[in-house]
Design a protein around this motif. Sequence first.
Motif, PDB file in Angstrom:
ATOM      1  N   ASN A 374       0.844  -1.202   0.000  1.00 37.86           N
ATOM      2  CA  ASN A 374       0.000   0.000   0.000  1.00 37.86           C
ATOM      3  C   ASN A 374       0.881   1.255   0.000  1.00 37.86           C
ATOM      4  OD1 ASN A 374       0.727   0.569   2.714  1.00 37.86           O
ATOM      5  ND2 ASN A 374      -0.878  -0.817   3.466  1.00 37.86           N
ATOM      6  N   LEU A 375       0.297   2.406   0.316  1.00 37.36           N
ATOM      7  CA  LEU A 375       1.086   3.650   0.244  1.00 37.36           C
ATOM      8  C   LEU A 375       2.318   3.615   1.145  1.00 37.36           C
ATOM      9  CD1 LEU A 375      -1.737   6.355   0.185  1.00 37.36           C
ATOM     10  CD2 LEU A 375      -0.038   5.991  -1.603  1.00 37.36           C
ATOM     11  N   GLN A 376       2.279   2.811   2.193  1.00 41.20           N
ATOM     12  CA  GLN A 376       3.452   2.673   3.066  1.00 41.20           C
ATOM     13  C   GLN A 376       3.987   1.244   3.027  1.00 41.20           C
ATOM     14  OE1 GLN A 376       2.512   6.386   6.033  1.00 41.20           O
ATOM     15  NE2 GLN A 376       2.950   4.435   6.983  1.00 41.20           N
ATOM     16  N   PRO A 396      -1.360   8.163   6.914  1.00 38.98           N
ATOM     17  CA  PRO A 396      -1.600   9.225   5.926  1.00 38.98           C
ATOM     18  C   PRO A 396      -2.259   8.700   4.634  1.00 38.98           C
ATOM     19  CG  PRO A 396       0.547   9.498   6.914  1.00 38.98           C
ATOM     20  CD  PRO A 396      -0.003   8.214   7.459  1.00 38.98           C
ATOM     21  N   TRP A 397      -3.201   9.466   4.140  1.00 38.50           N
ATOM     22  CA  TRP A 397      -4.006   9.102   2.952  1.00 38.50           C
ATOM     23  C   TRP A 397      -4.658   7.722   3.147  1.00 38.50           C
ATOM     24  CZ3 TRP A 397       0.620  11.843   1.715  1.00 38.50           C
ATOM     25  CH2 TRP A 397       0.423  13.046   1.075  1.00 38.50           C
ATOM     26  N   ASN A 398      -4.963   7.403   4.388  1.00 41.68           N
ATOM     27  CA  ASN A 398      -5.588   6.124   4.761  1.00 41.68           C
ATOM     28  C   ASN A 398      -4.707   4.902   4.467  1.00 41.68           C
ATOM     29  OD1 ASN A 398      -8.150   7.496   5.403  1.00 41.68           O
ATOM     30  ND2 ASN A 398      -8.249   7.798   3.202  1.00 41.68           N
ATOM     31  N   HIS A 613       3.276  21.349 -11.167  1.00 34.05           N
ATOM     32  CA  HIS A 613       2.473  20.320 -10.504  1.00 34.05           C
ATOM     33  C   HIS A 613       3.205  18.974 -10.442  1.00 34.05           C
ATOM     34  CE1 HIS A 613      -1.047  17.759  -9.592  1.00 34.05           C
ATOM     35  NE2 HIS A 613      -1.415  18.850  -8.952  1.00 34.05           N
ATOM     36  N   ARG A 614       2.972  18.243  -9.329  1.00 35.37           N
ATOM     37  CA  ARG A 614       3.692  16.979  -9.097  1.00 35.37           C
ATOM     38  C   ARG A 614       3.319  15.872 -10.092  1.00 35.37           C
ATOM     39  NH1 ARG A 614      -0.385  17.984  -5.913  1.00 35.37           N
ATOM     40  NH2 ARG A 614      -1.833  16.344  -5.294  1.00 35.37           N
ATOM     41  N   HIS A 615       2.070  15.848 -10.551  1.00 34.77           N
ATOM     42  CA  HIS A 615       1.699  14.833 -11.561  1.00 34.77           C
ATOM     43  C   HIS A 615       2.144  15.329 -12.940  1.00 34.77           C
ATOM     44  CE1 HIS A 615      -1.138  12.222  -9.230  1.00 34.77           C
ATOM     45  NE2 HIS A 615      -1.147  13.286  -8.449  1.00 34.77           N
ATOM     46  N   ILE A 616       2.721  14.456 -13.725  1.00 35.93           N
ATOM     47  CA  ILE A 616       3.102  14.840 -15.098  1.00 35.93           C
ATOM     48  C   ILE A 616       2.379  13.849 -16.009  1.00 35.93           C
ATOM     49  CG2 ILE A 616       5.038  15.572 -16.562  1.00 35.93           C
ATOM     50  CD1 ILE A 616       6.808  15.594 -14.118  1.00 35.93           C
ATOM     51  N   GLY A 656       8.485  12.731  -3.445  1.00 41.78           N
ATOM     52  CA  GLY A 656       9.363  11.610  -3.788  1.00 41.78           C
ATOM     53  C   GLY A 656       8.943  10.926  -5.071  1.00 41.78           C
ATOM     54  N   TRP A 657       7.648  10.570  -5.160  1.00 41.73           N
ATOM     55  CA  TRP A 657       7.217   9.799  -6.336  1.00 41.73           C
ATOM     56  C   TRP A 657       7.322  10.623  -7.612  1.00 41.73           C
ATOM     57  CZ3 TRP A 657       3.352  11.977  -9.038  1.00 41.73           C
ATOM     58  CH2 TRP A 657       2.376  12.727  -8.375  1.00 41.73           C
ATOM     59  N   SER A 658       7.090  11.934  -7.486  1.00 46.14           N
ATOM     60  CA  SER A 658       7.169  12.784  -8.674  1.00 46.14           C
ATOM     61  C   SER A 658       8.607  12.805  -9.191  1.00 46.14           C
ATOM     62  CB  SER A 658       6.683  14.184  -8.293  1.00 46.14           C
ATOM     63  OG  SER A 658       6.723  15.037  -9.382  1.00 46.14           O
TER      64      SER A 658
HETATM   65  C1  FUC Z   1      -1.937  11.140  -5.111  1.00 47.75           C
HETATM   66  C2  FUC Z   1      -0.985  12.322  -5.114  1.00 47.75           C
HETATM   67  C3  FUC Z   1      -0.661  12.855  -3.766  1.00 47.75           C
HETATM   68  C4  FUC Z   1      -0.363  11.708  -2.820  1.00 47.75           C
HETATM   69  C5  FUC Z   1      -1.533  10.765  -2.781  1.00 47.75           C
HETATM   70  C6  FUC Z   1      -1.335   9.607  -1.865  1.00 47.75           C
HETATM   71  O1  FUC Z   1      -3.220  11.530  -5.038  1.00 47.75           O
HETATM   72  O2  FUC Z   1      -1.466  13.382  -5.887  1.00 47.75           O
HETATM   73  O3  FUC Z   1       0.454  13.693  -3.901  1.00 47.75           O
HETATM   74  O4  FUC Z   1       0.775  11.043  -3.240  1.00 47.75           O
HETATM   75  O5  FUC Z   1      -1.720  10.242  -4.052  1.00 47.75           O
END
Ligand code: FUC
Length: 800
Positions: A374-376, A396-398, A613-616, A656-658
């Motif tokens: 998952n996210l972590q 964070p972010w569930n 913006h972080r998303h490309i 980081g991911w960006s």
């Molecule tokens: C996406 C990103 C956020 C964050 C979230 C968990 O929605 O836009 O930056 O990484 O996922």
Amino acid sequence: MHFPTFRFFATGVLLLVASGLPASTIWFSEPGDDPIGEGLPVGNGRIGMLVSGDIVKERIPLCEDSVWSGWPNPGAANPAAAEALPRIRELFAEGKDAEAQALTIETQKGVWQPDPTWNTYEAYGTYQMLAFLDLEFEHSIDAMDSYKRSLDLETAVATVSYQSAGITYTRTHFASHPDQVMVIHLHSDTPGALYFQAALTRPDSNARTTTDQNGFFLLQGTMDAPSPIEGLSYHCRLAWKVENGTAEVSGDQVSFKDADAVTLFLAAATNYRGLQSAPEYLGEPPLAHTSEQIRHALSTAYNELQDRHTVDHRALFGGVALEVEGPDRNSIPTDQRIHSMETGDSDPGLVTLLFDFGRYLMIASSRPGALPANLQGLWTTARYDEEKKQFDYYTPWNGDYHTNINVQMNYWPVHVAGLDPCSDPLVDLIRGMAKAGTETARIQHGCRGWTVHTIHNVWGFTAPGWEASWGHFPMAGPWMTRHLWERYAYTMDLDYLKSVYPIICESTRFVLDWLVEDPDSGFLVSGPSESPENRFLLEDGTIAYFCMGPTMDQMIAHDLFQIMECAADALGDPSPLREEAKAAREKLLQPRIGKDGRILEWSKPYQEPDPGHRHISHLYGMHPGFQFGRDHQPEFMKAAEQTILHRLAHGGAHTGWSRAWVAMFQARLNNGAEALRHLQLLLAKSTLPNLFGTHPPFQIDSNFGACAAVAEMLLQSHQINADGTFDIRILPALPPSWPNGQFRGLKARGGFSVDVEWKNHQVTSLTLHAPNIDAKTTLHVGDNAIPVSLKAGRSLSLQP
Ligand code: FUC
């Protein structure tokens, strides 16, 4: 790159390259304060822990991947969305963009009602830590000497060792996949010198610790769910074995005294039945199962458990090796090496350690039968909230599966790094999504097939999020479908492809229904839709999110249709769906280049309030897709470069991911220097002391993204040909500062495994293997294009 003429040697055996590589170790010279940023992550794909290594009070967060609050919410798909869809499209066609935005925002979201008896947010839930294991020692920090805390990535063993009052203490930690237990072995070099207490707790929750029939600890509790539903039930067992000492239980603590060594065993599980078990996600708590796991571990010699664990881990981790020549910095603690990156240090060994760590994390957080990373990944903790005076279990972010880049990035390296079995949980996730997402496609969009939107959890949530601005992203499902295809592209396993083919077909049906003809141009467009989480300005300066035909959607549709065509060809399926997909692909609105040389992100060259913006997202066609590349539509490569430069000039790549995605794009652009620069920036700016990536806060996607980007610098195989073969490129983005090195075992699409050694930027030896199937490719080394066909089990060595 110049490449000398090669001689070919066909061999029947796999070439074994003596490793001779330095051990991959993350290590600290001090205990850590923050388990997330400084803890050493240990995991068996399903259960895990973070080791901070305190010598007085060690608090270890224990995790089990299904510990989720919440509950399935079948009512989240919104019928008002499908009803409003024709009107929204009309408004766009009439040029009434502001009205179209307003109606989209109002209707194209999930049903998230603020009803305390059935609150969708509560039902969505959050991933949480399972419990703390607390260990308390009678050492004094002042008397501590020779402290070392390390994680050996090759053996997947975390060790803490130190001296106190002249006695050497060692703690060894691992999470065994074959035995499904976590093990902590504590040892002192002086007989009878080991004294400590242990407790298993989950403070500020309904969990209770009792003793079982054998006198060992059993912690049990239930998670929150919307009233009156009973949430998921979890449990964790702690058992022990003492060598020449005593163990005395008092309340919820056990005291060990006068021991030479103590081994602690942890088993954990919940009553979650699996991603495909909708609607009955919960069953009986598997108490007998964990009891048996503990019994089995107790009756096995400690060395045998550790050996079995190491053999199992090495079978996956040892399949790949990478070495890049550079100064040996292994004697410097890892946190200090990361810190030096902030001052512009280059440290090739740290980049290869990051690559190895990505492979390690995949094995530790995603194994067959477990839930996906998952996210972590797997690792989270509860934090004490000073204001509320209680522990907060929110991740964070569930800690969920975000499907607009994050969970996808987690799985970028899985195949190239030879970890195919670790993608089983992702395939399960997509199967579950397809099942739950069929209703969402029907109710929310009036379409056949299935889809998911921006967020997904273990309860099959596939509706949009609670705000359309970021939550309405219907092309997330087709993006997930690409991962079903990737596994086939690497393994060429037709039985597997056959098993997921119906999901690919249903994903295709969704997109065929969702696309609509643009009344002006006649092209097929997706919409209303967004470019993930970004926004633009309408002519009057108001903020907008939606248009018809955002570039990413168009590229995903193109990608999916191509995958559908390739899958049908591979299986020889004469279904008309293949032709429908092909016809639709040819009718898609194509990506366009704006006057400033960048790829347009939306259907028009709107003003951008957030140019960094972080998303490309609008570069999807270059990566992860392969709509354009250096040999087809190369004008888009130039435009992609401009697009990245513009983003970076405005502060882009700040998460980081960006940053990892930018490194990946640079690898596809064959720019090794830039790819490496961004990996170094990732280490300098978006990496925690334990090498975990950070958004901030901690998010594991950049670890996996960086791992994949390193591989992509050294080996590429994304160019697909009409006959279904993939071209292989060797060292396509080798950084100038990496003149010498070698890798072994990286996988290429088409069923190949590749070993390469290079000196002075020249390939000096290269071996292709076709371990499982008859494989065919065109191999590109420098300017040479060499056709290669190998029978299953054969290898081909090329030497100058
Ligand atoms: C996406 C990103 C956020 C964050 C979230 C968990 O929605 O836009 O930056 O990484 O996922």
